[in-house]
Design a protein around this motif. Structure first.
Motif, PDB file in Angstrom:
ATOM      1  N   GLY A   1      -6.250 -51.439  26.034  1.00  0.00           N
ATOM      2  CA  GLY A   1      -6.816 -52.766  25.820  1.00  0.00           C
ATOM      3  C   GLY A   1      -7.566 -52.867  24.502  1.00  0.00           C
ATOM      4  N   VAL A   2      -8.298 -51.820  24.155  1.00  0.00           N
ATOM      5  CA  VAL A   2      -9.022 -51.813  22.879  1.00  0.00           C
ATOM      6  C   VAL A   2      -8.039 -51.911  21.720  1.00  0.00           C
ATOM      7  N   ILE A   3      -6.981 -51.123  21.771  1.00  0.00           N
ATOM      8  CA  ILE A   3      -5.977 -51.176  20.703  1.00  0.00           C
ATOM      9  C   ILE A   3      -5.332 -52.556  20.640  1.00  0.00           C
ATOM     10  N   GLY A   4      -5.029 -53.127  21.808  1.00  0.00           N
ATOM     11  CA  GLY A   4      -4.381 -54.432  21.845  1.00  0.00           C
ATOM     12  C   GLY A   4      -5.216 -55.524  21.208  1.00  0.00           C
ATOM     13  N   TYR A   5      -6.493 -55.570  21.537  1.00  0.00           N
ATOM     14  CA  TYR A   5      -7.358 -56.617  20.979  1.00  0.00           C
ATOM     15  C   TYR A   5      -7.600 -56.409  19.489  1.00  0.00           C
ATOM     16  N   VAL A   6      -7.757 -55.144  19.070  1.00  0.00           N
ATOM     17  CA  VAL A   6      -7.968 -54.888  17.643  1.00  0.00           C
ATOM     18  C   VAL A   6      -6.741 -55.302  16.839  1.00  0.00           C
ATOM     19  N   GLN A   7      -5.544 -54.972  17.328  1.00  0.00           N
ATOM     20  CA  GLN A   7      -4.339 -55.345  16.579  1.00  0.00           C
ATOM     21  C   GLN A   7      -4.152 -56.857  16.542  1.00  0.00           C
ATOM     22  N   TYR A   8      -4.572 -57.553  17.609  1.00  0.00           N
ATOM     23  CA  TYR A   8      -4.423 -59.013  17.640  1.00  0.00           C
ATOM     24  C   TYR A   8      -5.327 -59.671  16.591  1.00  0.00           C
ATOM     25  N   PHE A   9      -6.577 -59.207  16.519  1.00  0.00           N
ATOM     26  CA  PHE A   9      -7.535 -59.834  15.605  1.00  0.00           C
ATOM     27  C   PHE A   9      -7.431 -59.312  14.176  1.00  0.00           C
ATOM     28  N   THR A  10      -6.590 -58.313  13.932  1.00  0.00           N
ATOM     29  CA  THR A  10      -6.377 -57.819  12.568  1.00  0.00           C
ATOM     30  C   THR A  10      -4.958 -58.117  12.086  1.00  0.00           C
ATOM     31  N   ASP A  11      -4.315 -59.106  12.702  1.00  0.00           N
ATOM     32  CA  ASP A  11      -2.990 -59.560  12.279  1.00  0.00           C
ATOM     33  C   ASP A  11      -1.927 -58.483  12.470  1.00  0.00           C
ATOM     34  N   THR A  12      -1.991 -57.778  13.588  1.00  0.00           N
ATOM     35  CA  THR A  12      -0.989 -56.798  14.038  1.00  0.00           C
ATOM     36  C   THR A  12      -0.520 -55.842  12.945  1.00  0.00           C
ATOM     37  N   PRO A  13      -1.414 -54.983  12.432  1.00  0.00           N
ATOM     38  CA  PRO A  13      -0.966 -53.972  11.460  1.00  0.00           C
ATOM     39  C   PRO A  13      -0.001 -52.995  12.115  1.00  0.00           C
ATOM     40  N   GLU A  14       0.923 -52.471  11.313  1.00  0.00           N
ATOM     41  CA  GLU A  14       2.006 -51.655  11.851  1.00  0.00           C
ATOM     42  C   GLU A  14       1.513 -50.431  12.607  1.00  0.00           C
ATOM     43  N   ILE A  15       0.496 -49.756  12.084  1.00  0.00           N
ATOM     44  CA  ILE A  15       0.037 -48.520  12.716  1.00  0.00           C
ATOM     45  C   ILE A  15      -0.518 -48.790  14.109  1.00  0.00           C
ATOM     46  N   LEU A  16      -1.239 -49.901  14.266  1.00  0.00           N
ATOM     47  CA  LEU A  16      -1.799 -50.219  15.582  1.00  0.00           C
ATOM     48  C   LEU A  16      -0.719 -50.676  16.558  1.00  0.00           C
ATOM     49  N   VAL A  17       0.290 -51.377  16.048  1.00  0.00           N
ATOM     50  CA  VAL A  17       1.401 -51.771  16.917  1.00  0.00           C
ATOM     51  C   VAL A  17       2.124 -50.532  17.435  1.00  0.00           C
ATOM     52  N   GLY A  18       2.307 -49.537  16.551  1.00  0.00           N
ATOM     53  CA  GLY A  18       2.931 -48.287  16.973  1.00  0.00           C
ATOM     54  C   GLY A  18       2.102 -47.567  18.026  1.00  0.00           C
ATOM     55  N   LEU A  19       0.775 -47.523  17.837  1.00  0.00           N
ATOM     56  CA  LEU A  19      -0.100 -46.904  18.838  1.00  0.00           C
ATOM     57  C   LEU A  19      -0.052 -47.666  20.152  1.00  0.00           C
ATOM     58  N   HIS A  20       0.083 -48.980  20.065  1.00  0.00           N
ATOM     59  CA  HIS A  20       0.153 -49.803  21.276  1.00  0.00           C
ATOM     60  C   HIS A  20       1.444 -49.514  22.047  1.00  0.00           C
ATOM     61  N   MET A  21       2.540 -49.291  21.340  1.00  0.00           N
ATOM     62  CA  MET A  21       3.794 -48.930  21.997  1.00  0.00           C
ATOM     63  C   MET A  21       3.678 -47.574  22.678  1.00  0.00           C
ATOM     64  N   PHE A  22       3.029 -46.618  21.996  1.00  0.00           N
ATOM     65  CA  PHE A  22       2.780 -45.316  22.613  1.00  0.00           C
ATOM     66  C   PHE A  22       1.897 -45.480  23.845  1.00  0.00           C
ATOM     67  N   GLY A  23       0.893 -46.331  23.727  1.00  0.00           N
ATOM     68  CA  GLY A  23       0.010 -46.580  24.863  1.00  0.00           C
ATOM     69  C   GLY A  23       0.718 -47.212  26.044  1.00  0.00           C
ATOM     70  N   SER A  24       1.719 -48.041  25.775  1.00  0.00           N
ATOM     71  CA  SER A  24       2.462 -48.658  26.888  1.00  0.00           C
ATOM     72  C   SER A  24       3.182 -47.595  27.710  1.00  0.00           C
ATOM     73  N   CYS A  25       3.668 -46.551  27.031  1.00  0.00           N
ATOM     74  CA  CYS A  25       4.299 -45.435  27.751  1.00  0.00           C
ATOM     75  C   CYS A  25       3.277 -44.718  28.624  1.00  0.00           C
ATOM     76  N   LEU A  26       2.083 -44.478  28.075  1.00  0.00           N
ATOM     77  CA  LEU A  26       1.051 -43.801  28.846  1.00  0.00           C
ATOM     78  C   LEU A  26       0.615 -44.643  30.037  1.00  0.00           C
ATOM     79  N   VAL A  27       0.529 -45.954  29.849  1.00  0.00           N
ATOM     80  CA  VAL A  27       0.166 -46.834  30.960  1.00  0.00           C
ATOM     81  C   VAL A  27       1.191 -46.738  32.077  1.00  0.00           C
ATOM     82  N   TRP A  28       2.468 -46.801  31.714  1.00  0.00           N
ATOM     83  CA  TRP A  28       3.504 -46.770  32.745  1.00  0.00           C
ATOM     84  C   TRP A  28       3.557 -45.409  33.435  1.00  0.00           C
TER      85      TRP A  28
END
Length: 337
Positions: free
Chosen positions: A276-303
């Motif tokens: 959630g922290v990564i998701g909100y930070v990437q949203y308010f920083t105009d979705t930088p590539e590195i954070l989007v990549g971390l968010h995709m990795f995080g989605s795997c960990l969530v599942w």
């Protein structure tokens, strides 16, 4: 030097007809080896998601503009294709590493003694999902990164991760019918959590398909919805999943559930917090590539955490063969007077 054993013509024919059986008759891996083999398939399932995200986020989705070749005249990337070709072709090559990991899991499961058909079937299920996803990946390239096919590509990888996690869990279990560790109400709450998490991931693919990371520098079509509206829906679903996780943890405490399910629910909450922290930070920083990549990795960990919660609510005892007791001596018949 290791001496290579001589094979007879009959052994060669047997190996050609059924290589898995041939290996199983000559090799018995320990449970630790089987667990590591299956874990390698889990890890590679996550790696292929992360590298696939790197392809998309670097604009390398059409680095190899055709499939199965990289170009019409070359199977591999050429120097003229630059970094994008290297990234895209590298991701394609990692598919073979994933196949090798799944193959190792199948061989280890088939060679274990006693042989458990249920584990082998889960291994083959992974193999066919990988094959299907490879074909779908080719379709993604051939249709110019159509966002719907890209979303399906990601969701099918999530299905692969699910089967790999189930196989990893089943190594330490038996093949008896599962016995629930909690009541029906808690089980239903958990399934509601699983459905909500599945919707969260599915809506996340729509956010990506409608957002600005199209996967290539050319004009790639996007899903025709308001990106910010879908992102808000994604955030709302995330809060629903968090609320269900907290409710499940309290329910498990209330019914005095075993420590395993409570620990898995706690782990899921912590993973959701970081995601959630990564998701909100990437949203308010105009979705930088590195954070989007971390968010995709995080989605795997969530599942992974969600699947572990679900699987922790039941047990499959290992069948213990009955040991015959000592023979009871029959009394001698009384002698006739």
């Amino acid at each position: 030097m290791v001496r290579v054993p001589k094979l007879t013509r009959a052994e060669v024919a047997q190996a050609a007809r059924n290589p898995l059986l041939y290996i199983a008759e000559r090799w018995t891996p320990t449970e630790r080896i089987v667990r590591r083999a299956v874990l390698s398939a889990v890890v590679m399932s996550v790696v292929i998601v992360v590298t696939g995200g790197a392809v998309r986020l670097t604009g390398s989705g059409l680095g190899c503009p055709t499939w199965p070749k990289c170009t019409e005249d070359s199977l591999t990337a050429t120097s003229e294709m630059g970094l994008h070709g290297v990234i895209e072709f590298g991701n394609r090559m990692l598919t073979y590493v994933l196949c090798a990991a799944v193959g190792w899991a199948i061989i280890a499961a088939r060679s274990a003694k006693p042989w458990r058909r249920s584990l082998t079937r889960l291994g083959w299920a992974q193999f066919w999902v990988v094959m299907g996803n490879a074909v779908l990946g080719g379709i993604v390239v051939l249709v110019g990164l159509n966002p719907y096919t890209v979303a399906a590509h990601f969701l099918l990888t999530t299905a692969l991760l699910t089967v790999a996690m189930v196989m990893w869990q089943r190594i330490g279990e038996g093949d008896e019918a599962p016995r629930p560790l909690v009541g029906k109400a808690v089980s239903q709450l958990t399934w509601l959590l699983v459905v909500a998490a599945g919707l969260l991931i599915a809506v996340g693919t729509v956010v990506t398909g409608a957002g600005r990371h199209a996967g290539d520098s050319s004009d790639v079509p996007r899903i025709p919805v308001d990106w910010q509206m879908v992102a808000q829906l994604h955030a709302d679903l995330a809060w629903v999943v968090v609320a269900l996780t907290v409710a499940l943890w309290f329910a498990l405490k209330a019914v005095d559930a075993p420590v395993g399910p409570r620990s898995r629910a706690r782990d899921l909450f912590l993973v959701l917090l970081g995601q959630g922290v990564i998701g909100y930070v990437q949203y308010f920083t105009d979705t930088p590539e590195i954070l989007v990549g971390l968010h995709m990795f995080g989605s795997c960990l969530v599942w992974i955490a969600v699947v572990r919660v679900l699987l922790s609510l039941r047990e499959r005892p290992v069948a213990v063969p009955a040991v015959p007791g000592p023979a009871v001596e029959k009394p001698e018949p009384a002698a006739a007077g």
